[in-house]
Design a protein around this motif. Sequence first.
Motif, PDB file in Angstrom:
ATOM      1  N   ALA A 105       0.847  -1.202   0.000  1.00  0.00           N
ATOM      2  CA  ALA A 105       0.000   0.000   0.000  1.00  0.00           C
ATOM      3  C   ALA A 105       0.874   1.240   0.000  1.00  0.00           C
ATOM      4  O   ALA A 105       0.398   2.342   0.263  1.00  0.00           O
ATOM      5  CB  ALA A 105      -0.906  -0.012   1.238  1.00  0.00           C
ATOM      6  N   ASN A 106       2.151   1.063  -0.328  1.00  0.00           N
ATOM      7  CA  ASN A 106       3.165   2.092  -0.080  1.00  0.00           C
ATOM      8  C   ASN A 106       3.379   3.000  -1.300  1.00  0.00           C
ATOM      9  O   ASN A 106       4.219   2.738  -2.161  1.00  0.00           O
ATOM     10  CB  ASN A 106       4.464   1.373   0.286  1.00  0.00           C
ATOM     11  CG  ASN A 106       5.498   2.304   0.863  1.00  0.00           C
ATOM     12  OD1 ASN A 106       5.565   3.477   0.501  1.00  0.00           O
ATOM     13  ND2 ASN A 106       6.309   1.778   1.763  1.00  0.00           N
ATOM     14  N   LYS A 107       2.613   4.090  -1.325  1.00  0.00           N
ATOM     15  CA  LYS A 107       2.687   4.998  -2.481  1.00  0.00           C
ATOM     16  C   LYS A 107       4.025   5.713  -2.572  1.00  0.00           C
ATOM     17  O   LYS A 107       4.555   5.911  -3.665  1.00  0.00           O
ATOM     18  CB  LYS A 107       1.555   6.016  -2.436  1.00  0.00           C
ATOM     19  CG  LYS A 107       1.402   6.723  -1.111  1.00  0.00           C
ATOM     20  CD  LYS A 107      -0.030   7.235  -0.911  1.00  0.00           C
ATOM     21  CE  LYS A 107      -0.367   7.413   0.546  1.00  0.00           C
ATOM     22  NZ  LYS A 107      -0.769   6.169   1.240  1.00  0.00           N
ATOM     23  N   ALA A 108       4.587   6.096  -1.432  1.00  0.00           N
ATOM     24  CA  ALA A 108       5.860   6.820  -1.467  1.00  0.00           C
ATOM     25  C   ALA A 108       6.963   5.941  -2.049  1.00  0.00           C
ATOM     26  O   ALA A 108       7.736   6.366  -2.917  1.00  0.00           O
ATOM     27  CB  ALA A 108       6.229   7.281  -0.058  1.00  0.00           C
ATOM     28  N   ASP A 203       1.644  13.680  -0.888  1.00  0.00           N
ATOM     29  CA  ASP A 203       0.983  12.373  -0.852  1.00  0.00           C
ATOM     30  C   ASP A 203       0.138  12.165  -2.113  1.00  0.00           C
ATOM     31  O   ASP A 203       0.228  11.132  -2.781  1.00  0.00           O
ATOM     32  CB  ASP A 203       0.112  12.317   0.417  1.00  0.00           C
ATOM     33  CG  ASP A 203      -0.927  11.229   0.373  1.00  0.00           C
ATOM     34  OD1 ASP A 203      -0.574  10.079   0.691  1.00  0.00           O
ATOM     35  OD2 ASP A 203      -2.087  11.517   0.010  1.00  0.00           O
ATOM     36  N   ALA A 204      -0.654  13.154  -2.448  1.00  0.00           N
ATOM     37  CA  ALA A 204      -1.499  13.040  -3.653  1.00  0.00           C
ATOM     38  C   ALA A 204      -0.634  13.015  -4.916  1.00  0.00           C
ATOM     39  O   ALA A 204      -0.976  12.348  -5.897  1.00  0.00           O
ATOM     40  CB  ALA A 204      -2.504  14.184  -3.702  1.00  0.00           C
ATOM     41  N   GLY A 205       0.493  13.739  -4.871  1.00  0.00           N
ATOM     42  CA  GLY A 205       1.417  13.735  -6.006  1.00  0.00           C
ATOM     43  C   GLY A 205       2.017  12.357  -6.248  1.00  0.00           C
ATOM     44  O   GLY A 205       2.207  11.936  -7.393  1.00  0.00           O
ATOM     45  N   HIS A 206       2.339  11.637  -5.169  1.00  0.00           N
ATOM     46  CA  HIS A 206       2.811  10.254  -5.310  1.00  0.00           C
ATOM     47  C   HIS A 206       1.791   9.425  -6.086  1.00  0.00           C
ATOM     48  O   HIS A 206       2.131   8.671  -7.008  1.00  0.00           O
ATOM     49  CB  HIS A 206       2.992   9.610  -3.927  1.00  0.00           C
ATOM     50  CG  HIS A 206       4.203  10.118  -3.169  1.00  0.00           C
ATOM     51  ND1 HIS A 206       4.250  10.121  -1.791  1.00  0.00           N
ATOM     52  CD2 HIS A 206       5.387  10.630  -3.587  1.00  0.00           C
ATOM     53  CE1 HIS A 206       5.426  10.616  -1.396  1.00  0.00           C
ATOM     54  NE2 HIS A 206       6.124  10.923  -2.464  1.00  0.00           N
ATOM     55  N   LYS A 207       0.536   9.570  -5.691  1.00  0.00           N
ATOM     56  CA  LYS A 207      -0.527   8.769  -6.319  1.00  0.00           C
ATOM     57  C   LYS A 207      -0.674   9.141  -7.794  1.00  0.00           C
ATOM     58  O   LYS A 207      -0.847   8.275  -8.658  1.00  0.00           O
ATOM     59  CB  LYS A 207      -1.839   8.986  -5.564  1.00  0.00           C
ATOM     60  CG  LYS A 207      -1.759   8.525  -4.105  1.00  0.00           C
ATOM     61  CD  LYS A 207      -2.970   8.980  -3.301  1.00  0.00           C
ATOM     62  CE  LYS A 207      -2.794   8.631  -1.822  1.00  0.00           C
ATOM     63  NZ  LYS A 207      -3.809   9.286  -0.962  1.00  0.00           N
ATOM     64  N   PHE A 222       7.855  10.853 -10.125  1.00  0.00           N
ATOM     65  CA  PHE A 222       7.293  11.756  -9.124  1.00  0.00           C
ATOM     66  C   PHE A 222       8.021  13.097  -9.095  1.00  0.00           C
ATOM     67  O   PHE A 222       7.412  14.144  -8.889  1.00  0.00           O
ATOM     68  CB  PHE A 222       7.343  11.107  -7.738  1.00  0.00           C
ATOM     69  CG  PHE A 222       7.026  12.075  -6.642  1.00  0.00           C
ATOM     70  CD1 PHE A 222       5.749  12.619  -6.522  1.00  0.00           C
ATOM     71  CD2 PHE A 222       8.013  12.481  -5.751  1.00  0.00           C
ATOM     72  CE1 PHE A 222       5.452  13.546  -5.522  1.00  0.00           C
ATOM     73  CE2 PHE A 222       7.722  13.402  -4.752  1.00  0.00           C
ATOM     74  CZ  PHE A 222       6.446  13.935  -4.640  1.00  0.00           C
ATOM     75  N   SER A 223       9.332  13.059  -9.355  1.00  0.00           N
ATOM     76  CA  SER A 223      10.104  14.304  -9.277  1.00  0.00           C
ATOM     77  C   SER A 223       9.668  15.309 -10.339  1.00  0.00           C
ATOM     78  O   SER A 223       9.991  16.490 -10.252  1.00  0.00           O
ATOM     79  CB  SER A 223      11.598  14.000  -9.435  1.00  0.00           C
ATOM     80  OG  SER A 223      11.822  13.441 -10.718  1.00  0.00           O
TER      81      SER A 223
END
Lengths: 428, 428
Positions: A105-108, A203-207, A222-223
């Motif tokens: 469940a680890n989005k990061a 957090d939302a950006g990771h997703k 992500f970057s």
Amino acid sequence: MSDPLRLGIAGLGTVGVGVVKIVRQKAAMLQSRTGREITISAISARTRDKDRGVSLTGYAWEDDPVTLATRDDVDVFVELMGGSDGPAKAATEAALAAGKDVVTANKAMLALHGQSLAEAAESAGAVLRFEAAVAGGIPVIKSLTEGLAGNEITRVMGVMNGTCNYILTRMQSAGLPYEEVFEEANQLGFLEADPELDVGGIDAGHKLALLASIAYGTQVAFSEVELEGIGQITIEDIRQAADMGYRIKLLGVAQLTGRGLEQRMSPCLVPDSSPLGQLEGGTNMVVIEGDQVGQIVLRGAGAGEGPTASAVLSDVIDIARGTRLSTFGQPATTLRPVTPARATAPAPYYLRMLLQDRPGALAKIATTLGEAGISIDRMRQYGHSSGTAPVLIVTHKTTRASLDEALVAMPATKALAEAPVALRIEEA
Amino acid sequence: MSDPLRLGIAGLGTVGVGVVKIVRQKAAMLQSRTGREITISAISARTRDKDRGVSLTGYAWEDDPVTLATRDDVDVFVELMGGSDGPAKAATEAALAAGKDVVTANKAMLALHGQSLAEAAESAGAVLRFEAAVAGGIPVIKSLTEGLAGNEITRVMGVMNGTCNYILTRMQSAGLPYEEVFEEANQLGFLEADPELDVGGIDAGHKLALLASIAYGTQVAFSEVELEGIGQITIEDIRQAADMGYRIKLLGVAQLTGRGLEQRMSPCLVPDSSPLGQLEGGTNMVVIEGDQVGQIVLRGAGAGEGPTASAVLSDVIDIARGTRLSTFGQPATTLRPVTPARATAPAPYYLRMLLQDRPGALAKIATTLGEAGISIDRMRQYGHSSGTAPVLIVTHKTTRASLDEALVAMPATKALAEAPVALRIEEA
């Protein structure tokens, strides 16, 4: 009857406990749906002695998640510890190297290391799945990877941080300023230990980065997500937006244009009558647009024990049924590196400014916008107070580049009493 | 690289042509997502010589879909002819008997013969999939069968006939009577050749029966769906409902209670602020509630070339990727026969009546309701005209059985000038 599918679960917080409960309490249902027994061999967490409200007897205990992940009696390593690096990554890598399937469940972790982990999974013949990492209980990874796989995806959008949506809708409904609602959310335990993960859009950006990878067949990047938080949104912005028929949402948008991949996570105005505009409170929503299917809207709980455990179980059930898919919908080695593009898709913008109350100030701003090729759709100037005058402008469609050109030129006009706020208006 | 997956497509109407277009025009995308080429070996339709706007060269032609379905060079039989029996069923059975996988958009066939076809598929080691049969482009079969498989489903609801929703929302927005909007929909080509399939709720009832089977592990039982069409809904009902904060929808609801499986397809009042209440025009929406996940809402186009072809392709892509699932989410032989239950879940009801304008008429109605154990939440009586008085009542929660008891007793009171209309108010 096939052999049981044996889980090793690392991390016994809310979600881990939720997964244990379902596996224990719904064993017959899971078996009838998968054709095999799903069992738990071993567990791991930071603290061993703690009442978690569910019996853990019969499960082997491991202090070290890496040891857990590579046990002979574990078929699937379920990673629910969190954190982009450290034990979560070490244990995931160890599990994959040992040929174990991984559900996380680890989005990061995936947003930062998704490409290398997906490659590791594939070279080991293992699967790495992450339905629970994006939008909690909403089956959005499955919908995008499988259900809409016959489409070229034209846009993916989402409200994927319930805390931010709670803050923004609560500001509107209660007429309270940002700081006060932020504190309220904090008291209610809605915020991450580092609140910037929520209100800064990280957090939302990771997703969003994970969704973009599946949607466009690109490596997770992500970057390259343009991040903008909600901290600058005032109650006045919310009121003015409402008055013009809009709502303000922390909205993620990913689009592949001729220039490259745009990934934005930022406060946007959306029409109040659209599904996104109507989304209240902590609920999540993902909007997927495809060339064949048109617009698909998915809505549901984005967090919490039950919803997140439901998503973890869907990946476990897939594996139990023998479904074996690439992490991002196609072999990781075929994912293309991202060519990032700053928002090139034109859109109207909402601008809030505080003008110096002196003759010609508004004319200077209008001229500056005009010189950047931006025309004004609607403008409102409010009653003066203490030498300044609030002005709101909605532009016609323009590019972010033109807007930035105008914003950069504005200070030289000396017409502004403070830096302007610019929010994109996203057609939804 | 694996061998190509070879399709045989029977039926070249809107959906069939859409499928051919995607396979031809998106070959590279499909190959990158599935790891193999997807090709078309043979096609079949009623009329051979007809410009369908897409090239069909290179595909073998078969007049007989049964022959097509069993060709050696066909791996997957794609059934897009429609019709519950006749050639569609014959060819599907022939394909399954020959061990071919089948993808179909045929809700009527599956609603009536789903159990026997699923058993035939399983005993032949073939898969039979039908994403396109329910709610067009919305990946609802996948979400329910896979994405939410870790849940006990507590309720499934849906607006799954776009034509009915178009008629009901158009009546409201334009203030037009049912007959006029029905004719409009007919002119626009929105109605089936037999309009009763749409406005009588039959088409949507087929879809509901399929969802219920997956949700509850029961054998498809369309004959047990309580069907009620929208023909009795007046513009006054719509206005009154709106006035009380509701919208009227042709809503399908499936619930498993202690007494058995309830399947209702009927006009219902839903709160105007709910996702279902906000659904306008021809769009579909399915709401799935699970014990873990809470409420998931899926929204999108329920019909049309692109959306339906998108759903067909998702099943084809699953097969190309090697995903092999039971038709209704668990082996067909383990699906339980349905114990049907008439609506036992209590709900408030909306009642519209035309009272005789004579003293005590309303009292008699109120007494009849009270004797059936039904209490009144809200009541409105309107100005008299020509010897009758319209009355609207919203009851507190009651069972359908109690309501039927009251409705049966009402004629004896001689208080009514015409038969009352009763609509369930569904919490959404």
